[in-house]
Each structure stands twice: as C-alpha cells, then as structure tokens.
Write a protein that holds these residues in place. Structure first.
Motif, PDB file in Angstrom:
ATOM      1  N   GLY A   1      -7.319  35.454   8.962  1.00 21.78           N
ATOM      2  CA  GLY A   1      -5.980  36.050   8.926  1.00 21.78           C
ATOM      3  C   GLY A   1      -4.986  35.169   9.664  1.00 21.78           C
ATOM      4  O   GLY A   1      -3.871  34.922   9.203  1.00 21.78           O
ATOM      5  N   ASN A   2      -5.431  34.669  10.803  1.00 22.07           N
ATOM      6  CA  ASN A   2      -4.566  33.829  11.617  1.00 22.07           C
ATOM      7  C   ASN A   2      -4.216  32.525  10.935  1.00 22.07           C
ATOM      8  O   ASN A   2      -3.075  32.068  10.987  1.00 22.07           O
ATOM      9  N   LEU A   3      -5.204  31.932  10.294  1.00 26.29           N
ATOM     10  CA  LEU A   3      -4.945  30.648   9.651  1.00 26.29           C
ATOM     11  C   LEU A   3      -4.031  30.824   8.440  1.00 26.29           C
ATOM     12  O   LEU A   3      -3.197  29.967   8.149  1.00 26.29           O
ATOM     13  N   GLU A   4      -4.170  31.954   7.798  1.00 28.45           N
ATOM     14  CA  GLU A   4      -3.287  32.240   6.674  1.00 28.45           C
ATOM     15  C   GLU A   4      -1.848  32.342   7.167  1.00 28.45           C
ATOM     16  O   GLU A   4      -0.923  31.791   6.590  1.00 28.45           O
ATOM     17  N   ARG A   5      -1.717  33.047   8.277  1.00 28.86           N
ATOM     18  CA  ARG A   5      -0.396  33.214   8.872  1.00 28.86           C
ATOM     19  C   ARG A   5       0.207  31.850   9.230  1.00 28.86           C
ATOM     20  O   ARG A   5       1.414  31.663   9.219  1.00 28.86           O
ATOM     21  N   LEU A   6      -0.659  30.898   9.576  1.00 30.91           N
ATOM     22  CA  LEU A   6      -0.169  29.585   9.987  1.00 30.91           C
ATOM     23  C   LEU A   6      -0.012  28.626   8.806  1.00 30.91           C
ATOM     24  O   LEU A   6       0.127  27.430   8.984  1.00 30.91           O
ATOM     25  N   GLY A   7      -0.113  29.155   7.610  1.00 31.03           N
ATOM     26  CA  GLY A   7       0.216  28.335   6.449  1.00 31.03           C
ATOM     27  C   GLY A   7      -0.956  27.840   5.624  1.00 31.03           C
ATOM     28  O   GLY A   7      -0.756  27.045   4.695  1.00 31.03           O
ATOM     29  N   ALA A   8      -2.185  28.264   5.944  1.00 31.78           N
ATOM     30  CA  ALA A   8      -3.329  27.789   5.163  1.00 31.78           C
ATOM     31  C   ALA A   8      -3.284  28.399   3.770  1.00 31.78           C
ATOM     32  O   ALA A   8      -3.087  29.606   3.625  1.00 31.78           O
ATOM     33  N   VAL A   9      -3.432  27.544   2.755  1.00 30.51           N
ATOM     34  CA  VAL A   9      -3.409  28.072   1.386  1.00 30.51           C
ATOM     35  C   VAL A   9      -4.751  27.833   0.704  1.00 30.51           C
ATOM     36  O   VAL A   9      -5.027  28.371  -0.351  1.00 30.51           O
ATOM     37  N   ASN A  10      -5.584  27.043   1.352  1.00 33.86           N
ATOM     38  CA  ASN A  10      -6.834  26.642   0.733  1.00 33.86           C
ATOM     39  C   ASN A  10      -8.028  27.084   1.571  1.00 33.86           C
ATOM     40  O   ASN A  10      -8.757  26.279   2.117  1.00 33.86           O
ATOM     41  N   ILE A  11      -8.194  28.405   1.686  1.00 34.24           N
ATOM     42  CA  ILE A  11      -9.295  28.889   2.517  1.00 34.24           C
ATOM     43  C   ILE A  11     -10.460  29.280   1.603  1.00 34.24           C
ATOM     44  O   ILE A  11     -10.280  30.055   0.665  1.00 34.24           O
ATOM     45  N   ASN A  12     -11.613  28.709   1.877  1.00 36.04           N
ATOM     46  CA  ASN A  12     -12.780  28.998   1.055  1.00 36.04           C
ATOM     47  C   ASN A  12     -13.833  29.685   1.903  1.00 36.04           C
ATOM     48  O   ASN A  12     -14.365  29.083   2.839  1.00 36.04           O
ATOM     49  N   VAL A  13     -14.085  30.940   1.582  1.00 36.79           N
ATOM     50  CA  VAL A  13     -15.041  31.702   2.376  1.00 36.79           C
ATOM     51  C   VAL A  13     -16.314  31.893   1.568  1.00 36.79           C
ATOM     52  O   VAL A  13     -16.261  32.227   0.389  1.00 36.79           O
ATOM     53  N   ARG A  14     -17.419  31.660   2.210  1.00 38.65           N
ATOM     54  CA  ARG A  14     -18.683  31.883   1.523  1.00 38.65           C
ATOM     55  C   ARG A  14     -19.499  32.857   2.368  1.00 38.65           C
ATOM     56  O   ARG A  14     -19.852  32.554   3.508  1.00 38.65           O
ATOM     57  N   ASP A  15     -19.778  34.031   1.827  1.00 38.45           N
ATOM     58  CA  ASP A  15     -20.630  34.976   2.550  1.00 38.45           C
ATOM     59  C   ASP A  15     -22.077  34.606   2.253  1.00 38.45           C
ATOM     60  O   ASP A  15     -22.574  34.842   1.153  1.00 38.45           O
ATOM     61  N   ALA A  16     -22.717  34.020   3.243  1.00 36.66           N
ATOM     62  CA  ALA A  16     -24.098  33.571   3.038  1.00 36.66           C
ATOM     63  C   ALA A  16     -25.049  34.412   3.891  1.00 36.66           C
ATOM     64  O   ALA A  16     -26.173  34.008   4.167  1.00 36.66           O
ATOM     65  N   SER A  17     -24.591  35.569   4.319  1.00 35.57           N
ATOM     66  CA  SER A  17     -25.402  36.345   5.256  1.00 35.57           C
ATOM     67  C   SER A  17     -26.770  36.711   4.673  1.00 35.57           C
ATOM     68  O   SER A  17     -27.773  36.661   5.383  1.00 35.57           O
ATOM     69  N   ASP A  18     -26.827  37.027   3.379  1.00 33.89           N
ATOM     70  CA  ASP A  18     -28.124  37.375   2.783  1.00 33.89           C
ATOM     71  C   ASP A  18     -29.123  36.241   2.957  1.00 33.89           C
ATOM     72  O   ASP A  18     -30.275  36.456   3.310  1.00 33.89           O
ATOM     73  N   ARG A  19     -28.657  35.024   2.716  1.00 33.73           N
ATOM     74  CA  ARG A  19     -29.575  33.880   2.821  1.00 33.73           C
ATOM     75  C   ARG A  19     -30.051  33.690   4.251  1.00 33.73           C
ATOM     76  O   ARG A  19     -31.196  33.324   4.487  1.00 33.73           O
ATOM     77  N   PHE A  20     -29.152  33.922   5.207  1.00 34.21           N
ATOM     78  CA  PHE A  20     -29.566  33.748   6.609  1.00 34.21           C
ATOM     79  C   PHE A  20     -30.574  34.822   7.024  1.00 34.21           C
ATOM     80  O   PHE A  20     -31.611  34.518   7.620  1.00 34.21           O
ATOM     81  N   PHE A  21     -30.273  36.073   6.695  1.00 33.14           N
ATOM     82  CA  PHE A  21     -31.211  37.136   7.096  1.00 33.14           C
ATOM     83  C   PHE A  21     -32.560  36.969   6.412  1.00 33.14           C
ATOM     84  O   PHE A  21     -33.609  37.196   7.011  1.00 33.14           O
ATOM     85  N   GLU A  22     -32.507  36.540   5.162  1.00 34.15           N
ATOM     86  CA  GLU A  22     -33.754  36.327   4.434  1.00 34.15           C
ATOM     87  C   GLU A  22     -34.582  35.211   5.097  1.00 34.15           C
ATOM     88  O   GLU A  22     -35.774  35.354   5.322  1.00 34.15           O
ATOM     89  N   ALA A  23     -33.897  34.126   5.420  1.00 34.40           N
ATOM     90  CA  ALA A  23     -34.606  32.985   6.018  1.00 34.40           C
ATOM     91  C   ALA A  23     -35.167  33.337   7.395  1.00 34.40           C
ATOM     92  O   ALA A  23     -36.161  32.750   7.842  1.00 34.40           O
ATOM     93  N   LEU A  24     -34.538  34.295   8.051  1.00 34.55           N
ATOM     94  CA  LEU A  24     -34.971  34.628   9.411  1.00 34.55           C
ATOM     95  C   LEU A  24     -36.016  35.742   9.450  1.00 34.55           C
ATOM     96  O   LEU A  24     -36.517  36.094  10.521  1.00 34.55           O
TER      97      LEU A  24
END
Ligand code: XMP
Length: 519
Positions: A265-288
């Motif tokens: 949210g903060n980075l958007e406010r500061l002008g970021a237009v190219n934010i790429n979010v990847r939710d990889a939580s499933d892969r982490f929990f699975e691996a752990l």
C-alpha cells in the motif's frame, strides 16, 4: 565530496570512528588498513585516520601501511594502534606496558597542544577512554608530546611540521568526554574538510548516477517488507521512471500480520505502478511439512525462495535489466568486501548466496545504491522520501520469517496463531511507547501445550514466549527491562484474544549465551 578515510586495522571500534564522523556531517569511507588508497578517493581525500588493532606494532606480522607516512601530504590521525604505527614508522619505539590502561583516564596537556587544532577548546584534564597494553617508549624525532594520561603515559603526540597526530585514547567511544569535539576538530580544523554529507546530497548524487547508468532500462527489485528494500524501492521510484521499476514481492506466508498489505500500500502511494505479488505460501507450507530441524527449515526456505525468484523473474519476461539490492555499508564490510582478511570479519552465517544476484553481478547489472549507508542513514533517507514511519521504525526480521519463531514443525494454522499473538504484542508495545526503546521484540510459538482452565473446563493449549531485547547491532543483546504492569497486561490480552494460547512466558536470557531468535 570531501572524504575522511579510515584505515581499519581490525580494531573493535573502527566502525564507530566512521559513524561518529558521519554524524558530524563529514563523509567517510573505511578500507582495510593495509590496502592502497583507491584512486577514486584520492581527489577528495582530506584526511586519514588509522584505527586501533588487536596487534602490537612490534609483532612481526603486525599490519603496516601501504604508503609512506612522511610523504603522504594530507593530515593523518592515528588512534591507539594507529598512533603506535606512526611512532614506529617514524623511528620511535613502542613496548608492552606491563599493566593495561583500560577505561576512564584523565588527560593532561603539556602546553605544546596550543597551536594544534586537534585539542582546540578541549579542557585540560578531560576524561578520556583508554584501552591499551602497549605504550610509547621513545617518541620519534620531530614529534612533540601534546598530552599525558593520569598514569603518565603518552596520550597525544604531533609532528612539528607535518599534520600528523597520534592519540592513545578513543574519541569515538561515547565514554570519552569531548570525543565528538576532538573528531570534529580533526576533520574540520586540521583537515579543513567541509560538512557536506547529508541525505539530500546523497539523493541528488545517487539520482544522477542512477539515471546515467540505468537510463530508461528496467530495474527489478525484490521487496521483503523490511526497511532496506522498502527504502530502496522508494529511492528507485524517486530517481527513475516508475514505469521501469519492477517490484517483486514473494509472499511466503511467514511474514508478520498485515505486513504485505502495509508495504505494498505504501509503495503504491509513493508512485509504484509495477508491483508484482506472488502468493507462494502454499509452496512454503508444503515444503516445510514434517520438518523440525531449524537449519533444515532455513535451507528449504532459502532454496525455495531462490527457485521462485528465478521462476518469477522469468515470468516477468525481463531481458537486459538491472537488479537492485538493498545491501548496506555494514553488509559490505561484514561480508569481507570492506575489511581485509586480518580484521575480525564477522560473516553473517544467515545469508545465502542467490544465483540470480550472482549472475547479474557478473554481468555488471547489479545496483546497490544503499551500500555506502548505515542503517540509521537508510532510515533518514526513507523519511526524507516520504516512506511511512511504521515501516521505517520496524524491528529487524529474519529472512526465514516466522518459520524460525514456530519451534518444531511449521504449519499454516500455527503461523496464523503466531501472527495474531505477535501482532497484539507489537501493537501494544507501540501504544505504550515501548516499541522504539527496543531493538527487537517478537513472540515465539513453542511446540508444547500446557494445561489451563477456562470456565469449568481444563484444556491443553499452546505456550507462547515473548522476547524483547536491546542491542546496538544484534551481535550482542540484553534483555529489555519490561515494566511488569505492561508485561502482565499484554500477556492477559494475548490469552484472552488468541484462544489457542493458554500460557505466556517472558524470555529473560541475554545474548550471549542465548541468541536473539529461538531457532
Ligand atoms: P541471532 O538469533 O543469531 O540473531 O542472535 C541476530 C540477528 O539476526 C537475525 N536473524 C536472521 N536474519 N536470516 C536473517 O536474515 C536468519 O536466518 C536469521 N536468524 C537470525 C535476528 O532476527 C537478529 O536480528
């Protein structure tokens, strides 16, 4: 920029010398004591400081200077070993002092200090900080003794014609009275350096360099939610065309509560237009799954993170791009890039080498604009660029995240419980004005359940440990002296609001012998 160069001979306070002088507004650099002065520094070089060292100058393998002191032609200040190095190089002698002079010691002037700028406006008899075993036996020809310690050892010397000065005490240590003034006198009066180091200038210079080097090419930055990568993102957005700044955030599911939303949210406010979010939580929990060993957890998370890093950058389809990294000055020094092999290099055992970073480094496409800054300067920079205080003031957080704060096996359910409890703890610290007094505070979910009563029923619930430490750099830490009332109230709040937790304990161990994290 006018530069004061610190030659580091491995003394424990070499970093502090640099910090203090920068706090005064002068620009500093540190290089290993024996290396040659880099030519890029030469034109702006106003003075040199020789640091302390664990060596004695009379040892055969004692570190030496790469240049001839007598002909260097710019002011030199030797501190402790640095002074003894000067004495030896000019033909004087140094010997073991028998008894170590350690701690506070008064310094008395000999009357010869008058025309030497170093002690300008410093009162006779001030209390210095000493830490040495060796003493000067004979001062070299053409040198004067400017001051003596209360034990009648030489405390300060100076060349009669050249601006070469030595002091036995440590002005960089806060216990040394007038220490800051002495360093200011050296940089300002003796060297004539200008105080032209500040955040505005850093921004201006960095922007100019970034625009020249990167121009309209694309830059990729992995953001973690921590202070450094957030500030770097802000800086890139400020200096470059925001369209070309690609921010990649890999959500491991092991971040603090609401951290992802807050940072993005903060980075958007500061002008970021190219934010790429990847939710990889499933892969982490699975691996752990089923993994209990802490080092194994670290390895799995590190490997998976690097794999995702490569997968995701490939997906972004970037070709011929720069990779930005939030490396700080201390990281450079700790990883051995700044300090020679003789100094006690503290290599962070936590950092894993990322193949992506290495590949781009080799191609000359790695940019590390924060690598001349210290942590507090990074915070200042973030403030100046408008980053939210909540992010700037955030306590350090380990790379593997909550995985090393959930002892034993990590599951999504446990991560949820810990996030809730941790967030109550942290928010309460903030409300009570305690957060800023603490270096690092967090909750740890223990792999034991303990009995408790709720109404008429007995039940087995999780035990949560609260940790709060004070520290300068995380290398050592003391337990935060928690006000009992706050501790009890916070603990009650956690057990009331997080039903899975039945008992809260407070960790009262310092580092060493304990570490800050529990795993
Ligand atoms: P310890 O627990 O070793 O922690 O006293 C010292 C500092 O390092 C952080 N820490 C880590 N940081 N990856 C990191 O990036 C890790 O695996 C890791 N383990 C500890 C810790 O939070 C503290 O600030």
């Amino acid at each position: 920029m006018d530069t004061i160069l610190i030659l580091d001979f491995g003394g424990q306070t070499s970093q502090l010398i640099s910090r203090r002088i920068r706090e005064l507004g002068y620009y500093t650099e540190i290089i290993p004591g024996e290396t040659e002065i880099p030519s890029k520094l030469k034109s702006n070089l106003k003075g040199i400081i020789l640091s302390g060292s664990p060596y004695s100058v009379y040892q055969e393998d004692a570190p030496k200077l790469s240049f001839d002191l007598a002909s260097i032609g710019i002011p030199v200040l030797g501190i402790c070993y640095g002074m003894q190095r000067i004495v030896k190089d000019f033909g004087g002698t140094v010997k073991a002092g028998g008894k170590k002079e350690y701690g506070r010691s008064k310094v008395f002037f000999t009357g010869r200090e008058k025309d030497r700028g170093l002690l300008h406006n410093i009162p006779d008899g001030f209390i210095s900080w000493m830490s040495h075993g060796d003493i000067i036996e004979n001062i070299p020809r053409n040198f004067d003794v400017l001051a003596l310690s209360e034990n009648h050892h030489v405390a300060a010397i100076s060349h009669r014609e050249k601006r070469i000065i030595g002091i036995q005490f440590h002005p960089e240590v806060t216990h040394c009275q007038y220490g800051t003034e002495i360093l200011d006198n050296f940089a300002g009066i003796v060297c004539g350096a200008r105080k032209n180091w500040n955040v505005e200038l850093f921004i201006e210079n960095t922007c100019r360099e970034l625009r020249k080097r990167v121009g309209e090419m694309k830059v990729l930055l992995l953001i973690s939610g921590g202070v450094d990568s957030s500030v770097l993102a802000t800086l890139l957005l400020h200096c470059l065309n925001p369209k070309n700044v690609y921010l990649l955030y890999i959500d491991t599911g092991l971040m603090r509560k609401d951290e992802t939303e807050e940072v993005l949210g903060n980075l958007e406010r500061l002008g970021a237009v190219n934010i790429n979010v990847r939710d990889a939580s499933d892969r982490f929990f699975e691996a752990l799954e089923g993994v209990e060993d802490p080092e194994e957890k670290r390895r799995i998370i590190g490997d998976l993170f690097m794999k995702l890093e490569q997968e995701e950058t490939a997906k972004l389809g970037l070709k011929n791009y720069f990779l930005a990294q939030g490396t700080l000055y201390t990281d450079m020094i700790e990883s051995g890039k700044g300090v020679g092999n003789r100094a006690q290099v503290i290599k962070s055992h936590h950092n894993v080498r990322s193949p992506l970073v290495e590949e781009l480094r080799e191609k000359g496409k790695l940019i590390e604009p924060l690598s001349i800054l210290y942590k507090d300067e990074v915070r200042k920079l973030g403030r100046k660029l408008g980053l939210h205080e909540r992010i700037i003031e955030r306590h350090p957080f380990p790379g593997p995240g909550l995985a090393v704060r959930i002892l034993g096996e990590v599951t999504r359910e446990k991560a949820g419980i810990l996030k809730d409890a941790d967030s109550i703890y942290i928010e309460e610290l903030k409300k009570r004005g305690l957060y800023g007094k603490i270096w690092q505070a967090f909750a740890v979910l223990l792999p034991v359940r303990s009995v408790g009563v709720r109404g008429d029923s007995r039940g087995y619930r999780y035990v949560l440990a609260l940790r709060a430490v004070v520290s300068k750099d995380g290398m050592t830490a003391d337990v935060f002296q928690f006000p009992t009332k706050d501790l009890l109230e916070i603990s009650a709040m956690i057990t009331n609001k997080v039903p899975e937790i039945g008992r809260v304990v407070y960790d009262v161990s310092s580092k060493p012998p304990a570490t800050i994290e529990w795993e």
